[in-house]
Every structure is written in C-alpha cells, then in structure tokens.
Enzyme design. Structure first.
Site, mmCIF file in Angstrom:
data_model
loop_
_atom_site.group_PDB
_atom_site.id
_atom_site.type_symbol
_atom_site.label_atom_id
_atom_site.label_comp_id
_atom_site.label_asym_id
_atom_site.label_seq_id
_atom_site.Cartn_x
_atom_site.Cartn_y
_atom_site.Cartn_z
ATOM 1 N N HIS A 297 21.643 -64.484 51.783
ATOM 2 C CA HIS A 297 22.392 -63.810 50.706
ATOM 3 C C HIS A 297 21.712 -62.484 50.373
ATOM 4 O O HIS A 297 20.488 -62.425 50.262
ATOM 5 C CB HIS A 297 22.428 -64.690 49.463
ATOM 6 N N GLY B 221 54.078 -50.780 72.211
ATOM 7 C CA GLY B 221 53.325 -52.020 72.344
ATOM 8 C C GLY B 221 52.343 -52.215 71.210
ATOM 9 O O GLY B 221 51.484 -51.356 70.972
ATOM 10 N N ALA C 45 31.882 -45.705 90.412
ATOM 11 C CA ALA C 45 31.105 -45.897 89.189
ATOM 12 C C ALA C 45 31.292 -47.338 88.765
ATOM 13 O O ALA C 45 32.425 -47.804 88.633
ATOM 14 C CB ALA C 45 31.570 -44.946 88.094
ATOM 15 N N GLU D 69 32.961 -51.329 95.261
ATOM 16 C CA GLU D 69 33.674 -50.763 94.117
ATOM 17 C C GLU D 69 34.329 -49.447 94.502
ATOM 18 O O GLU D 69 33.665 -48.514 94.951
ATOM 19 C CB GLU D 69 32.717 -50.555 92.940
#
Length: 508
Positions: free
Chosen positions: A487, A222, A78, A74
């Site tokens: 309910h 966007g 992190a 990676e």
C-alpha cells in the site's frame, strides 16, 4: 495460499478437467507423436527455423540452448518480425510518446507544472521510435551470436521436408538442410475488397507508424486492438479520429461490461465510432480520401472524408509462397497450418508455430509456441495453454484480460460469482489523479476457482500477470484476497476485487 481454499481447490479438480476439454479450444495437449527424421544428406542442422519474429527467433535460441544445431532464416534482414519492426515495439513507443504529449498539454497544470506552450516534434518522435527498434533488433542478433544460432538473411521456401531454398537478400541462392523445419513466418495485414493500401493515404499499421505529418482527419477501418491503439496515437497528437466497425461492438473478444466502459472512455477522448457500418467504396482521386459507408445490414449511404485511412481489419497467416502445398502440408480454410499437440504438421519433420497456426495472434503466444515446439523436438515435454494467454490493448487506460469473459462463462452454463472494484476507490489511483477503470474477477461459485480476470486501468498490462499466474495454478479468488499487497499500489484493486468475489471488499 489460503488454507481455507485448499479443499475447494481439490473439489474443483474434476470440474477443471471437464471444463478444459470443452473450453480451452486451442489448448495444446500432450498427445503421442513419433518424430520422423529426414533422409540422408540433411545432417547440416538439427533445426531450421523459417521466420525470425518473436516465435521464430525465440525457437531458434531455445533450440540452440538445448544443444541442437540451429539456423534461422529471415526475409526482412532485421530480426524481430512484424512485432519488433512494424508492430508491437514501434507502436508502444509512439503510444508512450503521444501520451506524454497529451499529459503535458492537458494534465500537467493540474499537478502544478506549467509552461507557456508545448508542441509536437514529429521527426524527433519518429527518430526515438526508430532508435528503439534498431537497438532491439541488434540485441537479438547479439543473442544469436551468443547462442551460436546461424542467421541467414533471405526469403525461404520449403522444397522438401528437410530442405529450405533461400533467395538471399544480397543475391544468390542457398539451400539450408535440416532434420526438422519450423515454420514461423507470422501474419500479414488482412486486405479489404476494393481498397488498395499504398502506405501513404491508405495505410496499414506499417504506414500508420511512419506518417510524416499529423493527419487532420483519420478514419480507422476496424475497432480491434491495432486500430484503437493507432487511433489513440494520432488522436492524442491532434487528429480527428473516426472508427468504422462492421460489428456491433468494439473489440468483440473483450468482456461486454468492460468493453462498454472502455468505449465510453475512448469517446471522452474524442474518438468517434460508427458501429454496425461497412465501407462500400474508397475514392482517392482528389487530394484527400472519400469513403462511402452504409449500415452493415444495408440502407442509406453516407460519405466520410479523411486525410488518411488506416485499414485495420485484422491479420491473416503468412503462408503463401512458402512451398508448403508442394510438400503436402495441410492448411485450413483460413490458410492456417494444421498441427497436432506437439506443433507437428502432417509432414514428418515439419512443424509450425505462432500466427500461422490456430490460436491468438499475439507475439507472446508465438514465443511460448516456439519454446514448447523445440522442447518436443529435443525429446522433452512442452506445454502451452491458450486460455492462459493474456491480451492487452495499450491505449490509455489500458485494458488487459486473461481467461473467460462473463459471456463465455454464461454460455458454458457454469454457476459463477463476479467481484468488481473501481479504481476511483483505489488510493494510489486517486493520488496520481488517474482513477478511471475497474478490476473484474469471475470465479466458479462452488469451488471459487478463478475463471477470468479483466482490468481497465493505467498499466493494466502489468497488473494482469498476477491474474495469469493465479489462473495457471488454479487459484481461488480467496487466494488473491488473502495475499498481502503493498500500500498504496494500483494492484490493491486486484486484491479488493478478489475480496468482492468471495466475500466483501473493504474500501467500497
């Protein structure tokens, strides 16, 4: 399961098979595949995962659980990828914090809770967000240790079908060898011509999660999931938010009827929309930002002023600079890695999952890819059906969906029924004074098999999973309608919508 629906379930089997071949566009199939192993000298690892995001770290952990010696590489230093560090998790933290502020300012008094004033402590809000991210990242590292996954921090490049060269974060270079390599490098922000993201005045979602001041005016380019979520955060905290979208609709993948109601809800929250509009240029020479816009089809130009501009025009697969071209891995025009039904590329021993391959660019989809991929590598069977992947917009109300929209069902020429139930008729929603939204269910007319479910409500992202499970097991709307729901709960609206689909609802 309702016994009355069993016959319909069986009758729907033939329909399901023909339906899936055309509709589940990216559905992962169980095609035959012979896995090629690397040459000698690559026995150090069974699996090397490049990328530690949701797809990568889950794949690494699952591989280790299956008894495969595994290394995960990676570059960020992190774990958790974009999702955990600068995406899903921090955005949800800010969405929750900003919603709490908005409720305190605008809704608490209706519930008999009054106080003189309420104010935003932005540094404290950001600190809470950062703490959540940090804790979760450390948690994944703990899972790596627990499952004996080797973790290498650095930028990995594939130099052969069995080797990854890593430029380590702390300096130096390491070559990691493995019999199988999984590319799980995720995606990056899609850039727009003529717009330079500086993460200060013109920001991506990363910068929008780290602003040090609340902008007076925010323009979002966007109207997809990310843009609307981040627009909601800053709108609740006091920004005047304008969303500019080239398409004629917001969130074009959303069911049309739900989308229209959703947009009206956001407009009630004072979010402004300029649809069928394109950004021609951006001027940052002054203290603020000036955007020149015009109709998407061309026409008279106008100017928008903003303190901050959020560029949220989508994401692109992160495959550049990985060395894939040098070993001959095939990609499409969009830069996505082409894989077969077992996530294998055309190069034996090299696999790909998540945002770098076709399918929804969602963290949970990447996780499912990762599990299925390593199951195939381990000689087992894996499966991911991309038509069963839920999508959620985490605004308020949330919008969640799974399966087909009404427009998609119509385009297939399938006879169908629609059942809807508004939360205005749901007792729990009325009791908590948060009753805007609906549940909409689409079912095949002859068999009653559920084709799609769409929910707009508070916590719709939690309610949707009953529908996901129903679709996964080929349930009918009658199956849900005859299932007892507690309910009073919000989930009763799902039951009532199902009743409306195959018969009639009770409470409307």
């Amino acid at each position: 399961m309702a016994m009355a629906s069993l016959a319909r379930r069986k009758a729907s089997h033939l329909f399901c098979n023909s339906f899936s071949s055309d509709v589940f566009r990216y559905s992962v199939s169980l095609t035959s595949f012979s896995r090629g192993f690397a040459a000698s000298g690559s026995d150090d690892n069974d699996v090397v995962v490049v990328g530690g995001g949701p797809g990568g770290y889950v794949a690494a952990i699952k591989a280790a659980q299956l008894g495969l010696k595994t290394t995960c590489i990676e570059k960020r230093g992190a774990l958790g990828g974009t999702c955990l560090n600068v995406g899903c998790i921090p955005s949800k933290a800010l969405l929750h914090s900003s919603h709490m502020y908005h409720e305190a300012k605008h809704s608490f008094a209706h519930h008999g809770i009054k106080f003189p004033s309420v104010e935003v402590d932005l540094p404290a809000m950001m600190a809470q967000k950062d703490k959540a991210v940090s804790n979760l990242t450390r948690g994944i590292e703990g899972l790596f240790k627990k499952n004996k996954v080797n973790y290498v921090k650095g930028y990995g490049k594939v130099i052969s079908p069995s080797e990854v060269s890593v430029d380590n974060i702390d300096g130096g270079n390491t070559v990691v060898k493995g019999k199988n390599i999984i590319i799980a490098t995720g995606s990056d922000v899609k850039s727009l011509p003529g717009i330079t993201i500086d993460e200060k005045r013109i920001v991506s979602s990363t910068g929008a999660l780290a602003l040090t001041e609340i902008p007076k005016k925010l323009v979002v380019i966007g109207a997809g999931y990310i843009g609307l979520e981040m627009g909601s955060v800053w709108g609740r905290l006091g920004s005047e938010v304008t969303v500019v979208e080239f398409a004629p609709d917001i969130v074009p993948t959303m069911d049309g009827e739900v989308r229209k109601q959703f947009q009206r809800m956001l407009e009630k929250q004072k979010m402004k929309f300029m649809l069928k509009t394109k950004v021609v240029s951006v001027d940052t020479s002054g203290s603020g930002v000036k955007l020149t816009v015009e109709p998407a089809a061309g026409g008279e130009q106008s100017t928008l002023e903003a303190d901050v501009v959020l560029v949220s025009a989508g994401r692109v697969p992160f495959t550049d600079g990985l060395g894939l071209d040098k070993i001959g891995v095939e990609t499409d025009k969009a830069g996505r890695i082409l894989v077969n039904g077992r996530f294998a590329t055309n190069v034996p021993g090299v696999y790909a999952i998540g945002d770098v391959i076709p399918g929804p660019m969602l963290a949970h989809k990447a996780e499912e890819d990762g599990v299925a991929c390593v199951e195939f590598i381990a000689g087992k069977e894996g499966h991911v059906d991309y038509d069963m992947v839920p999508g959620v917009v985490y605004t308020h109300p949330e919008v969640a969906s799974v399966g087909k929209t009404e427009e998609q069902v119509k385009s297939l020429g399938v006879d169908y029924r629609v059942g809807k139930f508004p939360f205005l008729a749901n007792s729990r929603a009325k009791a908590i004074d948060d009753a805007e939204g609906l549940v909409k269910i689409l079912a095949e007319k002859e068999t009653d098999r559920i084709l799609g479910v769409h929910i707009m409500s508070p916590n719709a992202g939690e309610l949707i999973h009953e529908a996901v499970l129903a679709l996964q097991y080929g349930a009918s709307s009658e199956d849900i309608a005859r299932t007892c729901h507690a309910h009073p709960t919000m989930s009763e609206a799902v039951k009532e919508a199902a009743m409306a689909t195959y018969d009639k609802p009770i409470h409307i």
